[in-house]
Design a protein around this motif. Structure first.
Motif, PDB file in Angstrom:
ATOM      1  N   GLU A 129       0.666  -1.247   0.050  1.00  0.00           N
ATOM      2  CA  GLU A 129       0.189  -0.091   0.031  1.00  0.00           C
ATOM      3  C   GLU A 129       1.014   1.262  -0.105  1.00  0.00           C
ATOM      4  O   GLU A 129       0.659   2.038  -0.667  1.00  0.00           O
ATOM      5  CB  GLU A 129      -0.712  -0.135   1.070  1.00  0.00           C
ATOM      6  N   GLU A 130       1.962   1.202   0.913  1.00  0.00           N
ATOM      7  CA  GLU A 130       2.949   2.292   0.860  1.00  0.00           C
ATOM      8  C   GLU A 130       3.567   2.642  -0.600  1.00  0.00           C
ATOM      9  O   GLU A 130       3.695   3.740  -0.856  1.00  0.00           O
ATOM     10  CB  GLU A 130       3.902   2.080   1.971  1.00  0.00           C
ATOM     11  N   ASP A 157       4.199   2.603  13.379  1.00  0.00           N
ATOM     12  CA  ASP A 157       4.531   3.780  12.557  1.00  0.00           C
ATOM     13  C   ASP A 157       4.570   3.861  11.041  1.00  0.00           C
ATOM     14  O   ASP A 157       4.182   4.924  10.744  1.00  0.00           O
ATOM     15  CB  ASP A 157       6.054   3.989  12.964  1.00  0.00           C
ATOM     16  N   LEU A 158       4.501   2.744  10.743  1.00  0.00           N
ATOM     17  CA  LEU A 158       4.213   2.611   9.182  1.00  0.00           C
ATOM     18  C   LEU A 158       2.838   2.955   8.917  1.00  0.00           C
ATOM     19  O   LEU A 158       2.646   3.324   7.683  1.00  0.00           O
ATOM     20  CB  LEU A 158       4.531   1.115   8.681  1.00  0.00           C
ATOM     21  N   ILE A 162       1.527   5.749   6.207  1.00  0.00           N
ATOM     22  CA  ILE A 162       0.369   5.378   5.155  1.00  0.00           C
ATOM     23  C   ILE A 162      -0.496   6.436   5.249  1.00  0.00           C
ATOM     24  O   ILE A 162      -1.067   7.047   4.195  1.00  0.00           O
ATOM     25  CB  ILE A 162       0.083   3.953   5.147  1.00  0.00           C
ATOM     26  N   LYS A 163      -1.232   6.595   6.402  1.00  0.00           N
ATOM     27  CA  LYS A 163      -2.375   7.500   6.692  1.00  0.00           C
ATOM     28  C   LYS A 163      -1.853   8.867   6.324  1.00  0.00           C
ATOM     29  O   LYS A 163      -2.511   9.462   5.548  1.00  0.00           O
ATOM     30  CB  LYS A 163      -2.559   7.454   8.256  1.00  0.00           C
ATOM     31  N   HIS A 164      -0.869   9.402   6.599  1.00  0.00           N
ATOM     32  CA  HIS A 164      -0.188  10.488   6.161  1.00  0.00           C
ATOM     33  C   HIS A 164       0.021  10.761   4.686  1.00  0.00           C
ATOM     34  O   HIS A 164      -0.629  11.775   4.095  1.00  0.00           O
ATOM     35  CB  HIS A 164       1.104  10.891   6.900  1.00  0.00           C
ATOM     36  N   LEU A 165       0.418   9.708   4.041  1.00  0.00           N
ATOM     37  CA  LEU A 165       0.752   9.737   2.594  1.00  0.00           C
ATOM     38  C   LEU A 165      -0.692   9.820   1.994  1.00  0.00           C
ATOM     39  O   LEU A 165      -1.033  10.419   0.814  1.00  0.00           O
ATOM     40  CB  LEU A 165       1.307   8.538   2.198  1.00  0.00           C
ATOM     41  N   SER A 166      -1.759   9.043   2.465  1.00  0.00           N
ATOM     42  CA  SER A 166      -2.990   9.006   1.876  1.00  0.00           C
ATOM     43  C   SER A 166      -3.974  10.447   1.930  1.00  0.00           C
ATOM     44  O   SER A 166      -4.588  10.939   1.183  1.00  0.00           O
ATOM     45  CB  SER A 166      -4.112   7.924   2.773  1.00  0.00           C
TER      46      SER A 166
END
Length: 583
Positions: A129-130, A157-158, A162-166
């Motif tokens: 996903e990342e 942390d991962l 991923i949430k930040h990237l989304s």
């Protein structure tokens, strides 16, 4: 309880062996086997029993060794897993037997292996996903060493990464959609076709192919800025062309129908409009050259309008010598167009100043009109509070003019300091122009007063003598007026207005006797006749008519103060008189 069972079984085993040996002994007795043979046979039994027990002991010993070996292996694997999974080492219970310990360690090992498998599986899913998000955003993946087992904190942390990237992707998608729509709209408005790869990717139908990197977003913003600049340039060019076309239409005297027809057909993108306007301008330039004289004459009319707007003096207008030339050629047209452009630019720069000067001139004209009315003796015959209203308006304007002059003076000083050039009104500095206007008004009032005095002297010289009843004569300074009186029967009395110098004078008849001039009161019926006006004649008290000053007109403030003082006296008389009329 378990120990008792094993002890019972051991006792039973010993008892069984004893019974078996006793039975063998009985059998040997019945057979008659000798002692030596019995010893041999008994040793054989013993040997068989010992061999069996030794084999069993060896097997159990091997089992114990295997268990201990398994325990050692499990402990080694557990230590590795605890390290890989970042867990605290397992504490062994020393009270446990070997078998219990082996079972407990095996269970722990199975759980840790399952946790390791689950973590690796979750890591793989999160990294996939990342990876997709990082490719779209051109971002750096969250670092986890290759081949290591992620800890719970690393997995958390991962997930946050991923949430930040989304969220970042959603934000960039929103920005991209807005920029994409804006770019598409700007391209349609200005008639621009995509040229670069980035422009084509920005407006293509498949938006998923566009990489939402920060560099690409910045590049799209730059494209928007460039398109906006191009749009503003095209709008400016279009407006300039439209202004030139409109000017040529007016100079060539095109009909409104022709103008409307062109304006209706010009609609389209800015590039199309600019191209059509340029073509129309080229066509009009050809017509302009074919009708040079007419075009120049139309420009001259426009020049005169701007001369008036810019308050140019005669000398300033005459300084443009080309205005009076009859050589209607391209060179003369260019001079006129340049002069017109210069005037338009000058008017645009000084528009605020010209508007302020026009406001002052408007109020100055109102003030002059009130001055003319103040010099008219017939104004006292007005009724309905007109005099009072005019007096208030006149005083208001008289107070407003100095304020306007000071305000305009401040504007002009600021403009001159900024532009580094003087500002003129009809060829004069503004305050000089104002002072000259006041001086001209003063001169005009003195001239009118002189004419009235001269006219009054001439009227006195032309007045004929009037014969009186006893042969005497009385000189009249003003034309006599007659009114028929009804106080005495069959008689008419001539009411004569005599000047103040002859109202108390005496005359002589032919016999040398003296007589007094007839100035008696009229009959009662005449006294009761309504008067034409009860107002006294104070026309000689108009402010500027009686005002004299040896100071130059440039000292306007002193002039205005003295004028206001004189006006206040007249205003008080007018107010009192107007109130008497109203009552």
């Amino acid at each position: 309880m378990k120990n008792r069972k094993s002890e019972v079984l051991a006792f039973s085993l010993v008892s069984g062996i004893n019974k078996a040996i006793a039975r063998l002994v009985d059998i040997w007795d019945n057979i008659g086997i000798q002692e030596e043979q019995r010893v041999e046979r008994m040793e054989a039994v013993k040997k068989h029993i010992e061999l069996l027990m030794n084999e069993m002991i060896i097997e159990e010993e091997n089992l114990k060794l295997r268990i201990l070996k398994n325990i050692s292996a499990c402990r080694e694997e557990l230590d590795i897993l605890y390290h890989e999974l970042s867990l605290e080492p397992y504490q062994i219970d020393q009270s446990q037997t070997v078998l219990q310990l082996e079972k407990d360690l095996r269970t722990k090992l199975e759980n840790l292996v399952k946790e390791k498998t689950d973590r690796l599986k979750e890591l793989k899913s999160l990294q996939e996903e990342e990876k997709s998000l990082c490719i779209d955003l051109c971002a750096t993946p969250y670092y986890i060493p290759t081949g290591s087992i992620p800890s719970h904190q690393q997995l958390q942390d991962l997930k946050e990464h991923i949430k930040h990237l989304s969220l970042e992707r959603e934000s960039r998608v929103e920005v991209f959609s807005g920029l994409r729509q804006e770019i598409s709209q700007l391209m349609n408005e200005i008639g621009h076709n995509p040229e670069t790869t980035l422009e084509k990717d920005a407006v293509c139908d498949d938006a998923d192919t566009f990489l939402l990197t920060s560099e690409n977003i910045k590049a799209l913003k730059l494209i928007v800025s460039q398109l906006e600049v191009k749009k503003e340039t095209l709008i400016s060019t279009r407006d300039d062309l439209m202004e030139k076309v409109s000017n040529l239409w007016n100079r060539l005297e095109f009909s409104q129908e022709e103008k409307n027809h062109f304006e209706n057909n010009i609609k389209g993108s800015l590039s199309v409009e600019v191209r059509k306007l340029q073509n129309e301008l080229d066509r009009l330039d050809e017509l302009k050259r074919a009708n040079m004289e007419e075009v120049i004459e139309n420009i001259r009319h426009e020049l005169m309008e701007y001369w008036d707007k810019c308050t140019f003096s005669t000398e300033q207008r005459e300084s443009f010598a080309a205005f009076y030339s009859d050589d209607f050629k391209e060179e003369l047209l260019i001079k006129h167009e340049e002069e017109l452009a210069r005037l338009k630019n000058y008017y645009a720069q000084c528009k605020v100043l010209f508007e302020a000067v026009n406001k002052w001139e408007h109020n100055w004209q109102l003030f002059q009109d009130f001055e003319k009315k103040a010099s008219d003796p017939n104004r006292f015959s007005n009724r309905g509070g007109t005099l009072l209203r005019e007096s208030k308006e006149r005083a208001k304007i008289q107070k407003m003019l100095p304020k306007l002059e000071e305000e305009i003076k401040g504007y002009i000083e600021a403009w001159e300091a900024e532009q580094g050039t003087p500002f003129f009104v009809k060829g004069q500095r503004f305050m000089d122009y104002v002072a000259n206007q006041w001086e001209e008004l003063k001169t005009q009032k003195e001239k009118e007063k002189s004419q009235r005095l001269k006219k009054g002297d001439n009227s006195a010289l032309r007045t004929p003598p009037v014969k009186r009843p006893h042969g005497g004569t009385t000189i009249m300074n003003t034309p006599s007026k007659t009114r028929k009186l009804t106080g005495t029967p069959n008689a008419s009395v001539m009411r004569t207005t005599v000047s103040s110098t002859s109202s108390n004078s005496t005359g002589s008849n032919s016999t040398g006797s003296t007589f007094h001039s007839v100035t008696g009161k009229p009959p009662l019926s005449v006294q009761k006749t309504p008067h034409r006006s009860r107002l006294p004649d104070i026309s000689h008290l108009t402010p500027l008519q009686e005002f004299k000053s040896d100071k130059p007109a440039a000292s306007y403030m002193q002039f205005a103060k003295e004028l206001e003082k004189k006006s206040n006296n007249i205003e008080a008389i007018l107010n009192s008189t107007a109130k008497d009329v109203l009552h």
